[in-house]
Design a protein around this motif. Sequence first.
Motif, PDB file in Angstrom:
ATOM      1  N   THR A   6       0.855  -1.190   0.000  1.00  0.00           N
ATOM      2  CA  THR A   6       0.000   0.000   0.000  1.00  0.00           C
ATOM      3  C   THR A   6       0.894   1.245   0.000  1.00  0.00           C
ATOM      4  O   THR A   6       2.089   1.168   0.302  1.00  0.00           O
ATOM      5  N   SER A   7       0.296   2.373  -0.307  1.00  0.00           N
ATOM      6  CA  SER A   7       1.065   3.619  -0.274  1.00  0.00           C
ATOM      7  C   SER A   7       1.508   3.927   1.156  1.00  0.00           C
ATOM      8  O   SER A   7       2.563   4.527   1.370  1.00  0.00           O
ATOM      9  N   ARG A  12       6.058   4.178   5.117  1.00  0.00           N
ATOM     10  CA  ARG A  12       6.552   3.718   6.420  1.00  0.00           C
ATOM     11  C   ARG A  12       7.817   2.866   6.332  1.00  0.00           C
ATOM     12  O   ARG A  12       8.670   2.936   7.201  1.00  0.00           O
ATOM     13  N   ASP A  13       7.921   2.014   5.334  1.00  0.00           N
ATOM     14  CA  ASP A  13       9.033   1.067   5.263  1.00  0.00           C
ATOM     15  C   ASP A  13       9.555   0.921   3.840  1.00  0.00           C
ATOM     16  O   ASP A  13       9.362  -0.117   3.194  1.00  0.00           O
ATOM     17  N   PRO A  14      10.224   1.952   3.334  1.00  0.00           N
ATOM     18  CA  PRO A  14      10.715   1.858   1.949  1.00  0.00           C
ATOM     19  C   PRO A  14      11.777   0.780   1.765  1.00  0.00           C
ATOM     20  O   PRO A  14      11.943   0.249   0.676  1.00  0.00           O
ATOM     21  N   ASP A  30      -2.906   2.651  -4.195  1.00  0.00           N
ATOM     22  CA  ASP A  30      -3.511   3.818  -3.555  1.00  0.00           C
ATOM     23  C   ASP A  30      -5.013   3.606  -3.615  1.00  0.00           C
ATOM     24  O   ASP A  30      -5.589   3.543  -4.708  1.00  0.00           O
ATOM     25  N   ARG A  31      -5.609   3.403  -2.462  1.00  0.00           N
ATOM     26  CA  ARG A  31      -7.039   3.078  -2.353  1.00  0.00           C
ATOM     27  C   ARG A  31      -7.374   1.807  -3.131  1.00  0.00           C
ATOM     28  O   ARG A  31      -8.309   1.757  -3.929  1.00  0.00           O
TER      29      ARG A  31
END
Length: 83
Positions: A6-7, A12-14, A30-31
Amino acid sequence: MAATFTSRDFNRDPGSIKRAAMSGPVFITDRNKPSLVVLAIKDYEKLAGRGMSLLDVLMPGDDQDFDFDPPRANVAARPVDLD
């Protein structure tokens, strides 16, 4: 093998996305709809056609050396008539 994140995961965790991209494309949603794809550079270069050129393939490397002495044609030359 493709992975999906998810985006929010992307922000958060690239690092986990980078690691996953080494095994195949990573889709970022994204959505719940794909919005981005992360690729390893080698995969991108394959898609973009930026691999080795024909010259790179045909030219021998530094460790490859050979002599090429083509045989001469055994044809008698004759004068050319331009009139």
